[in-house]
Scaffold this motif. Structure first.
Motif, PDB file in Angstrom:
ATOM      1  N   LEU A 138       7.306  -1.338   0.239  1.00 39.08           N
ATOM      2  CA  LEU A 138       7.293  -0.960  -1.175  1.00 39.08           C
ATOM      3  C   LEU A 138       6.888  -2.134  -2.065  1.00 39.08           C
ATOM      4  CD1 LEU A 138      10.527   1.227  -1.211  1.00 39.08           C
ATOM      5  CD2 LEU A 138       8.180   2.025  -1.519  1.00 39.08           C
ATOM      6  N   THR A 139       7.245  -3.336  -1.655  1.00 39.98           N
ATOM      7  CA  THR A 139       6.830  -4.529  -2.401  1.00 39.98           C
ATOM      8  C   THR A 139       5.313  -4.702  -2.343  1.00 39.98           C
ATOM      9  OG1 THR A 139       8.948  -5.623  -1.963  1.00 39.98           O
ATOM     10  CG2 THR A 139       7.113  -7.037  -2.612  1.00 39.98           C
ATOM     11  N   SER A 140       4.727  -4.466  -1.152  1.00 44.09           N
ATOM     12  CA  SER A 140       3.271  -4.597  -1.014  1.00 44.09           C
ATOM     13  C   SER A 140       2.535  -3.553  -1.844  1.00 44.09           C
ATOM     14  CB  SER A 140       2.870  -4.479   0.457  1.00 44.09           C
ATOM     15  OG  SER A 140       3.045  -3.152   0.931  1.00 44.09           O
ATOM     16  N   ASN A 141       3.230  -2.447  -2.178  1.00 41.03           N
ATOM     17  CA  ASN A 141       2.642  -1.415  -3.022  1.00 41.03           C
ATOM     18  C   ASN A 141       2.890  -1.663  -4.506  1.00 41.03           C
ATOM     19  OD1 ASN A 141       1.743   0.023  -0.804  1.00 41.03           O
ATOM     20  ND2 ASN A 141       3.626   1.203  -0.627  1.00 41.03           N
ATOM     21  N   GLY A 142       3.545  -2.761  -4.840  1.00 40.58           N
ATOM     22  CA  GLY A 142       3.803  -3.092  -6.234  1.00 40.58           C
ATOM     23  C   GLY A 142       5.009  -2.389  -6.819  1.00 40.58           C
ATOM     24  N   ILE A 143       5.807  -1.718  -5.986  1.00 41.25           N
ATOM     25  CA  ILE A 143       6.962  -0.963  -6.478  1.00 41.25           C
ATOM     26  C   ILE A 143       8.185  -1.860  -6.644  1.00 41.25           C
ATOM     27  CG2 ILE A 143       8.577   0.879  -5.810  1.00 41.25           C
ATOM     28  CD1 ILE A 143       6.139   2.324  -4.636  1.00 41.25           C
ATOM     29  N   PHE A 144       8.266  -2.923  -5.852  1.00 45.64           N
ATOM     30  CA  PHE A 144       9.332  -3.920  -5.991  1.00 45.64           C
ATOM     31  C   PHE A 144       8.713  -5.295  -6.201  1.00 45.64           C
ATOM     32  CE2 PHE A 144      12.094  -1.195  -3.022  1.00 45.64           C
ATOM     33  CZ  PHE A 144      12.833  -0.680  -4.074  1.00 45.64           C
ATOM     34  N   THR A 188      10.054  -2.180 -10.158  1.00 46.29           N
ATOM     35  CA  THR A 188       9.090  -2.350 -11.243  1.00 46.29           C
ATOM     36  C   THR A 188       8.800  -0.997 -11.906  1.00 46.29           C
ATOM     37  OG1 THR A 188       7.132  -1.952  -9.866  1.00 46.29           O
ATOM     38  CG2 THR A 188       8.025  -4.206  -9.903  1.00 46.29           C
ATOM     39  N   ASP A 189       8.005  -1.027 -12.972  1.00 38.80           N
ATOM     40  CA  ASP A 189       7.636   0.210 -13.668  1.00 38.80           C
ATOM     41  C   ASP A 189       6.787   1.123 -12.798  1.00 38.80           C
ATOM     42  OD1 ASP A 189       8.979  -0.701 -15.877  1.00 38.80           O
ATOM     43  OD2 ASP A 189       7.202  -1.541 -16.849  1.00 38.80           O
ATOM     44  N   THR A 190       6.134   0.550 -11.782  1.00 44.22           N
ATOM     45  CA  THR A 190       5.295   1.343 -10.883  1.00 44.22           C
ATOM     46  C   THR A 190       6.123   2.365 -10.111  1.00 44.22           C
ATOM     47  OG1 THR A 190       3.870  -0.591 -10.617  1.00 44.22           O
ATOM     48  CG2 THR A 190       3.554   1.185  -9.047  1.00 44.22           C
ATOM     49  N   ALA A 191       7.413   2.112  -9.923  1.00 39.57           N
ATOM     50  CA  ALA A 191       8.268   3.019  -9.162  1.00 39.57           C
ATOM     51  C   ALA A 191       8.323   4.402  -9.793  1.00 39.57           C
ATOM     52  CB  ALA A 191       9.675   2.430  -9.046  1.00 39.57           C
ATOM     53  N   ALA A 192       8.494   4.469 -11.100  1.00 37.30           N
ATOM     54  CA  ALA A 192       8.573   5.765 -11.782  1.00 37.30           C
ATOM     55  C   ALA A 192       7.269   6.531 -11.659  1.00 37.30           C
ATOM     56  CB  ALA A 192       8.941   5.555 -13.249  1.00 37.30           C
ATOM     57  N   VAL A 193       6.140   5.820 -11.719  1.00 38.95           N
ATOM     58  CA  VAL A 193       4.825   6.461 -11.582  1.00 38.95           C
ATOM     59  C   VAL A 193       4.665   7.032 -10.176  1.00 38.95           C
ATOM     60  CG1 VAL A 193       2.333   6.092 -11.661  1.00 38.95           C
ATOM     61  CG2 VAL A 193       3.825   4.915 -13.307  1.00 38.95           C
ATOM     62  N   ALA A 194       5.043   6.254  -9.172  1.00 44.48           N
ATOM     63  CA  ALA A 194       4.925   6.716  -7.787  1.00 44.48           C
ATOM     64  C   ALA A 194       5.798   7.941  -7.538  1.00 44.48           C
ATOM     65  CB  ALA A 194       5.314   5.590  -6.830  1.00 44.48           C
ATOM     66  N   ALA A 195       7.020   7.927  -8.063  1.00 44.80           N
ATOM     67  CA  ALA A 195       7.929   9.062  -7.876  1.00 44.80           C
ATOM     68  C   ALA A 195       7.403  10.306  -8.565  1.00 44.80           C
ATOM     69  CB  ALA A 195       9.313   8.694  -8.413  1.00 44.80           C
TER      70      ALA A 195
END
Length: 485
Positions: free
Chosen positions: A190-196, A319-326
């Motif tokens: 998830l870190t490599s995906n920018g989520i963390f 990160t803010d990317t988490a909400a977008v991914a979800a």
């Protein structure tokens, strides 16, 4: 991982191997239950151990009289990715040390209670890193991500746990991934995906032989490494110059120099008291400070603190990317990790890749087995993403398939960086590694149709056992330096 009192719901396939038929039957009878489908094979070697997925784990029965030194040859090394437990009637400490060198998951002394054996087998199977990888689907990752967002958790902090082989886990990940030592694998993806994002929270020292983090630090003699040392005062006899422990000078109720046999009576006149020293009970050596030695509580390997491996433990922040991914229902970003992970079960994380590299380096030292490490960078991936975003996923998959054509099941592949693959070629000399690179280049040349998007191009660094790097970290650093040169 199985913990005390937990019921094993899944039925696992276990292959029990050994040459002692009677012992084999006893072990099979002890394991058989609703949780396990047990198969057995009377054999003297490990050639029937495979990684084709037909069995969840292997139990190897070692008879009384088994001699690890005689059996430690190339043919007995456990294949990469195999999940193997040894059950032994022999000298447990000797067999245990040998077994973990071979890459064993656990070692059990026989006979033992059937409940204990079943618990250990279940723990071994459920703690299998390959199983964790196979179960780590995008759907499961998204479900985990949504549960964090729903609960308002912003930071995932590690918690130390002596029951786990790696020594820690993440409490916030237990509901999604169980009480596992491999939470960091999911969090790293998830870190490599920018989520963390991550920061170092702690550091552990690990055994260089088996990777265990349960280490005993003990003081030893600096001369012979004996643990039989005592803290003692030392005396200096002025007349003959002898220096020794106070116990050496004691003669009845008084003091006598052990070198010249002269009675010493007055401190400051006949002798002086020096600083406290450490005296060895085996070799009588005196030292101002003791040596420090580590012993792994898992495999019993001895080392020095300097030669243990350092394992950083990270704290992860959403990160803010988490909400977008979800919301979108997919892991954000488009790089090698996000494109290749779902459809390629043989693609591992960087942590597992480094773990396999350490095992391969251990084999190389003991058995002179060669190996090669490749780092392969896709040179034009940025251009593909920017100019042909709708075709980028298919482009990456086709390039990866071409690069993978010549690889074997025992080779280990990972996404090392966003645009870089890592490949560990087991039992492969330098010349073999060079041939693999040449074939990869040839396979890419055959992808003529991709030139309409962007001509496939790679840069490759190749490091082998001949480069004589001492650690996995230095090997990978050398490969990165060569790749960037």
């Amino acid at each position: 991982m199985v913990i005390e009192g937990e019921t094993v719901e899944q039925n696992y396939s276990i292959m029990v191997l050994g040459e002692d038929g009677e012992m084999l039957d006893e072990v099979v009878a002890a394991i058989e239950s609703d949780a396990f489908s047990v198969h057995k094979s009377v054999t003297a070697g490990l050639e029937q151990i495979n990684t084709d997925g037909s069995h969840d784990g292997f139990v190897v029965c070692l008879p009384a009289g088994f001699q690890p030194v005689q059996e430690s040859r190339q043919g007995t090394v456990i294949p990469p990715h195999a999940n193997v437990m040894f059950v032994t009637r022999g000298d447990f400490d000797t067999v245990r040390f040998w077994a973990y060198q071979q890459g064993a998951s656990d070692v059990v002394s026989w006979p033992t209670a059937s409940t204990e054996l079943r618990h250990r087998v279940a723990s071994t199977v459920q703690a299998d890193v390959d199983r964790f990888h196979r179960d780590l689907t995008e759907e499961k990752m998204l479900s985990f991500l949504r549960s964090l967002l729903d609960s308002g958790i912003q930071t995932l902090s590690p918690s130390l746990d002596s029951t786990l082989p790696n020594g820690f886990y993440y409490p916030a990940a237990v509901c999604s991934f169980g009480h596992s030592p491999y939470h960091a694998i999911a969090l790293e993806q998830l870190t490599s995906n920018g989520i963390f994002t991550r920061r170092i929270s702690n550091r552990l020292r690990a055994c260089n032989t088996c990777g265990g983090t349960h280490l005993n630090y003990r003081e030893v003699c600096t001369q012979c490494s004996s643990v039989d040392i005592v803290k003692t005062d030392t005396l200096h006899h002025f007349s003959c110059g002898h220096v020794g422990a106070v116990d050496e000078f004691r003669k009845g109720a008084g003091l006598e120099c052990p070198k010249c046999a002269v009675v010493v009576r007055h401190i400051g006149v006949d002798y002086e008291k020096l600083s406290t020293h450490y005296r060895c009970g085996d070799c009588s050596h005196l030292s101002a400070e003791p040596g420090v030695q580590t012993q792994c509580m898992r495999c019993t390997a001895l080392s020095t603190p300097h030669n243990t491996a350092e394992r950083p433990i990270y704290q992860y922040t959403i990160t803010d990317t988490a909400a977008v991914a979800a919301e979108e229902g997919r892991l954000s970003g488009l790089n090698l990790e996000t494109v290749l992970r779902g459809g390629n079960p043989g693609l591992y994380t960087t942590q597992y890749f480094e773990h396999e590299l350490r095992r391969e380096m251990t084999r190389s030292i003991r058995y002179k087995s060669p190996y090669c490490v490749l780092l392969i960078r896709l040179n034009n991936l940025d251009a593909v993403r920017n100019q042909h975003a709708e075709k980028a996923r298919d482009y990456i998959n086709q390039v990866f398939e071409a690069l993978s054509q010549g690889l074997r099941v025992l080779d280990t592949t990972c996404v090392w960086e966003a645009d870089t693959l890592g490949v560990l070629l087991s039992s492969t000399p330098l010349e073999g590694g060079q041939l693999v690179v040449e074939k990869m280049q040839g396979y890419l040349q055959e992808l003529d149709h991709l030139r309409l998007i962007q001509e496939p191009s790679i840069t490759v660094s190749l490091i082998s056992d001949k480069d004589e790097n001492e650690t996995a970290e230095s090997t990978l650093a050398a490969a990165m330096a060569e790749l960037n040169s």
